[in-house]
Design a protein around this motif. Sequence first.
Motif, PDB file in Angstrom:
ATOM      1  N   GLY A  82       0.815  -1.212   0.000  1.00  0.00           N
ATOM      2  CA  GLY A  82       0.000   0.000   0.000  1.00  0.00           C
ATOM      3  C   GLY A  82       0.843   1.253   0.000  1.00  0.00           C
ATOM      4  N   VAL A  83       1.872   1.262   0.841  1.00  0.00           N
ATOM      5  CA  VAL A  83       2.761   2.428   0.912  1.00  0.00           C
ATOM      6  C   VAL A  83       3.505   2.603  -0.410  1.00  0.00           C
ATOM      7  CG1 VAL A  83       4.826   3.378   2.018  1.00  0.00           C
ATOM      8  CG2 VAL A  83       3.036   2.334   3.416  1.00  0.00           C
ATOM      9  N   LEU A  84       4.041   1.515  -0.951  1.00  0.00           N
ATOM     10  CA  LEU A  84       4.858   1.612  -2.168  1.00  0.00           C
ATOM     11  C   LEU A  84       4.030   1.995  -3.392  1.00  0.00           C
ATOM     12  CD1 LEU A  84       7.317  -1.420  -1.740  1.00  0.00           C
ATOM     13  CD2 LEU A  84       7.743   1.015  -1.312  1.00  0.00           C
ATOM     14  N   SER A  85       2.734   1.707  -3.362  1.00  0.00           N
ATOM     15  CA  SER A  85       1.884   2.062  -4.508  1.00  0.00           C
ATOM     16  C   SER A  85       1.082   3.334  -4.263  1.00  0.00           C
ATOM     17  CB  SER A  85       0.956   0.895  -4.862  1.00  0.00           C
ATOM     18  OG  SER A  85       0.110   0.623  -3.782  1.00  0.00           O
ATOM     19  N   GLY A  86       1.434   4.073  -3.197  1.00  0.00           N
ATOM     20  CA  GLY A  86       0.810   5.375  -2.973  1.00  0.00           C
ATOM     21  C   GLY A  86      -0.581   5.330  -2.365  1.00  0.00           C
ATOM     22  N   ARG A  87      -1.022   4.146  -1.881  1.00  0.00           N
ATOM     23  CA  ARG A  87      -2.325   4.044  -1.216  1.00  0.00           C
ATOM     24  C   ARG A  87      -2.141   4.147   0.305  1.00  0.00           C
ATOM     25  NH1 ARG A  87      -3.604  -0.978  -1.782  1.00  0.00           N
ATOM     26  NH2 ARG A  87      -1.751  -1.584  -2.942  1.00  0.00           N
ATOM     27  N   THR A  88      -1.406   5.178   0.705  1.00  0.00           N
ATOM     28  CA  THR A  88      -1.068   5.314   2.127  1.00  0.00           C
ATOM     29  C   THR A  88      -2.313   5.573   2.977  1.00  0.00           C
ATOM     30  OG1 THR A  88       0.901   6.378   1.235  1.00  0.00           O
ATOM     31  CG2 THR A  88       0.721   6.298   3.610  1.00  0.00           C
ATOM     32  N   ALA A 293       2.344   6.108  11.707  1.00  0.00           N
ATOM     33  CA  ALA A 293       2.133   6.790  10.426  1.00  0.00           C
ATOM     34  C   ALA A 293       3.420   7.427   9.912  1.00  0.00           C
ATOM     35  CB  ALA A 293       1.035   7.846  10.565  1.00  0.00           C
ATOM     36  N   VAL A 294       4.294   7.832  10.843  1.00  0.00           N
ATOM     37  CA  VAL A 294       5.623   8.333  10.452  1.00  0.00           C
ATOM     38  C   VAL A 294       6.495   7.172   9.984  1.00  0.00           C
ATOM     39  CG1 VAL A 294       7.750   9.415  11.302  1.00  0.00           C
ATOM     40  CG2 VAL A 294       5.506  10.334  11.986  1.00  0.00           C
ATOM     41  N   MET A 295       6.470   6.088  10.752  1.00  0.00           N
ATOM     42  CA  MET A 295       7.393   4.971  10.506  1.00  0.00           C
ATOM     43  C   MET A 295       7.157   4.288   9.158  1.00  0.00           C
ATOM     44  SD  MET A 295       9.250   5.226  13.127  1.00  0.00           S
ATOM     45  CE  MET A 295      10.348   3.826  13.004  1.00  0.00           C
ATOM     46  N   TYR A 296       5.888   3.983   8.822  1.00  0.00           N
ATOM     47  CA  TYR A 296       5.716   3.228   7.579  1.00  0.00           C
ATOM     48  C   TYR A 296       5.877   4.086   6.334  1.00  0.00           C
ATOM     49  CZ  TYR A 296       0.665   4.079   8.610  1.00  0.00           C
ATOM     50  OH  TYR A 296      -0.553   4.615   8.940  1.00  0.00           O
ATOM     51  N   ARG A 297       6.011   5.370   6.520  1.00  0.00           N
ATOM     52  CA  ARG A 297       6.362   6.245   5.401  1.00  0.00           C
ATOM     53  C   ARG A 297       7.882   6.346   5.185  1.00  0.00           C
ATOM     54  NH1 ARG A 297       1.379   7.761   6.984  1.00  0.00           N
ATOM     55  NH2 ARG A 297       0.010   8.825   5.503  1.00  0.00           N
ATOM     56  N   GLU A 298       8.642   5.868   6.172  1.00  0.00           N
ATOM     57  CA  GLU A 298      10.103   5.913   6.031  1.00  0.00           C
ATOM     58  C   GLU A 298      10.598   4.651   5.306  1.00  0.00           C
ATOM     59  OE1 GLU A 298      11.989   6.703   9.822  1.00  0.00           O
ATOM     60  OE2 GLU A 298      11.195   8.749   9.878  1.00  0.00           O
TER      61      GLU A 298
END
Length: 337
Positions: A82-88, A293-298
């Motif tokens: 989800g994060v890598l495909s921009g569906r954050t 929410a900070v961590m999985y964006r890193e």
Amino acid sequence: MPTFRVTLVIMNQPVITDVVNHTGVLTLDRPKALNSLNHEMVRLIAEALERWRDDASVHQVVIRSSSKHFCAGGDVRAARDGVLSGRTDEVDAFFSDEYALNLVIANYPKPYIALASGVIMGGGLGVSAHGSHLVVTEDAFASMPEMNIGYITDVGMSWKLQHLPKMPSQALGTYLALTGYRLTPDDMLATGLATHKVSTLDGLVERIADEGVGALDAVALEPGHSALTDRLGGIEERFSGSWAEISGRLNDEDKELLAQASPSALVAATQLLRANATLDLAQALDNERALAAVMYREPDFAEGVRAVLVDKTNDARFAPEPSPEKYRDALVHGGSN
Ligand code: QUE
């Protein structure tokens, strides 16, 4: 008239819900993923608990697995995708709903009994450790292994691990969160994380449905020796303060447990544990939600999940150790500690 044979394929639901006598039963049924919790599973559990809360014919709830292992955690592979495909936004919604469920379980007005064997990690503890009873078999172990995937101690365990019913200790919680130490069934009994140890879960739902939770005392095994208890003195000495302070005191055994950990995750989790030491579970979950929410964006999160779960090569290349300010500033309660 031709005859049509219609085959109706009903997609298996990953959580089976039924009511046996007066007992609501939740059965995790995604065995190929070790029951790792996806958004649908979180919704199915939450909906059933909502239904049963005000249903006077349901007196208690049992959660169990259809297979050997209870639950390996949240579906962090899906979160990474989800994060890598921009569906954050979907990832935010998943973790937010999962953490809301953890609080519902902690505050549930009826007995909530988890029956667990095999793996109980991460999100698996979130749907078991906050209930009124956790029953484990002799082959069960519990662990919070998030440091190795560049994440934080979550599902309310950043609070629970330092408020264990029989061994409340900020240092112990910090040790368990940072090292991912695997608690044995006797460690779980000694700390109060688990309430009963049994030789088998076979037939236990039926007995609980027939006789109530008192049936557990009749089948419980005597506690054995807890290796964790032996280490407590040293843990109290080594696992207090900031990560910079803790990292200067580690012994060889600690270093082995920490060998695969993300430095960013260690710094972030230490700040989270310190803030959550003096808060309640609801506030602690708010802090987890904000910091997660900070961590999985890193980058460390995608890299850690890749190395541990996707490629299974355990060769993560993590970012160097950061200073704690950005993680402390992300917290919404008590972040000045
Ligand atoms: C940290 C985690 C998880 C993990 C390993 C970690 C986690 C998780 C799983 C997992 C394990 C086996 C599976 C699966 C998932 O492992 O959350 O689908 O088959 O779900 O070091 O947080």
